[in-house]
Design an enzyme around this catalytic site. Sequence first.
Site, PDB file in Angstrom:
ATOM      1  CG  ASP A  25      -2.442   0.523   1.147  1.00 27.31           C
ATOM      2  OD1 ASP A  25      -2.319   1.774   0.360  1.00 27.31           O
ATOM      3  OD2 ASP A  25      -3.409   0.192   1.267  1.00 27.31           O
ATOM      4  CG  HIS A  79      -0.975   1.221  -3.453  1.00 30.61           C
ATOM      5  ND1 HIS A  79      -1.980   1.112  -3.013  1.00 30.61           N
ATOM      6  CD2 HIS A  79      -0.581   0.156  -4.164  1.00 30.61           C
ATOM      7  CE1 HIS A  79      -2.566  -0.202  -3.146  1.00 30.61           C
ATOM      8  NE2 HIS A  79      -1.458  -0.609  -3.956  1.00 30.61           N
TER       9      HIS A  79
END
Length: 483
Positions: free
Chosen positions: A288, A311
């Site tokens: 993430d 991310h």
Amino acid sequence: MASRSLVAWACLLFVLLLLAFGGAPAEARPAPGSRHRRVVIAPTPTLISTNAAADESTVPFNKAAFSVHRKLLAENNKPPKAAAPPESSGNINVESYGAAGDGRSDDTKAFLNAWAKACSSAEPTVLLVPAGKKYHVKEIPLSGPCKSEITFQIDGTLVAPEDKSDWNKQGYPHWISFTNVDRLTVTGKGTLDGTGKSSWKNSCRTNHKNPCTFAPAALTFTSCNHLKVHNIKLLNSPQVHLLIQYCKDVELTSITITAPSNAPEADGIHISHTEDIRIIKPVIKSGDDCLSIATGVKNLYAYKVECGPGHGISIGSLGKDNSDAQVSNITIDTAHVTGTLYGARIKTWQGGSGYAKEIKFLNMIMDKVKHPIYIDQYYCNQFDPLKPKPCEEQKTAVQISNVLFKNIKGSGTTKDVISLHCSKSFPCQDVILQDIDLKMKGGAKKTMSSCENVMLKQSSNVFPAPCTSVATKNDHVPEDSSD
Ligand SMILES: *[C@@H]1O[C@H](CO)[C@@H](O)[C@H](O)[C@H]1NC(C)=O
């Protein structure tokens, strides 16, 4: 002058009398078990090499020190200070409190007991987790306030329980968490292994049929002011690796975070409600956001960030469930972002309020990043099958303003490398693009930039030219699992 020598003679006489009658002034004799402050070398913040047993033992009466003391007393002609309270300082080793470190035993209690000792110590303490061993610990809530500064020195490996039933089911679980501890330092060459695999498997992101639940953050700091975290490694956390909330004055240096790119919701560092943060040289690979900067963050400076996979570096998400967001003065200076979904991103939900302002993304190299520069005010990421997607356009939004993207180079893996998608009701204000050069990976296709409701203040030396395409909402990147 005459009166001073008179005093000196009087003192000498006094001392001689004392010696003659063989008695010391009662208050000058150190109480057994205490070292007298005036003759002991000043306490240093890190006293090494005493163990818990020695802490408890009494310090033998020191004759030589006492005679030095008496001499000082005579010279200064001042009444002696009261004896110092017993000290219990130095190193506290978790093994002295029963930690086995054999990779099998449950060492939770030993850690809690060692912490209780460190936290109640009146002197600065080093709480040591020795190198070369594995300590199995369940949730360990370590709370203050503590009497003095603590250095938590983790040289060995801490291993989290793999069995989900070991985690607290009420509220948000935390593995190792510090609350209300000021002037704490966590350092060492050790590792916190979150054994997150089973949590990842049960995540609603992995399987949309699963209910969305919280899994533990590996290392959490809540209300810890003047916090320092150096060098430690975080591995495979069930969810967020390093969570910082409600702190002030935080320094994170050379932290390494490692998890696979498919570890869902496993942010590297997630910060909320915290002021004055410096993040220096973190190396973050996860599933993430590498850095996730949430509401209540003010004055954050991150330098030399290594990010990817993951991310990217994110402000947000902000404004979820119509909430109010406040983020300001954030600088990301020098970052290498590689193989991530996003690079420099700001994400807010429809229906929120508040602001995200004074944000700088500087000196970034993007290496095969899907969306290198990305503002999304239609962020919507709701996997809970029981809840409808709250993605529709709403009347309010978090106001984004004063954002600088400067000196950002490298490659994207989609055409649209600069996407600025702002809210209709609250367009982004004062967005500046400068010295940007983003090509497609391999250099073949031309790149482009899409914009929506954005007021560019100025832009210079930007490739591709900003806002070459006016986006509609249908152009939005589907958010499926690519949060
Ligand atoms: C912004 O944050 C930095 C730390 O990154 C700090 O040094 C600076 O003083 C802050 N500026 C303002 C106006 O508060």
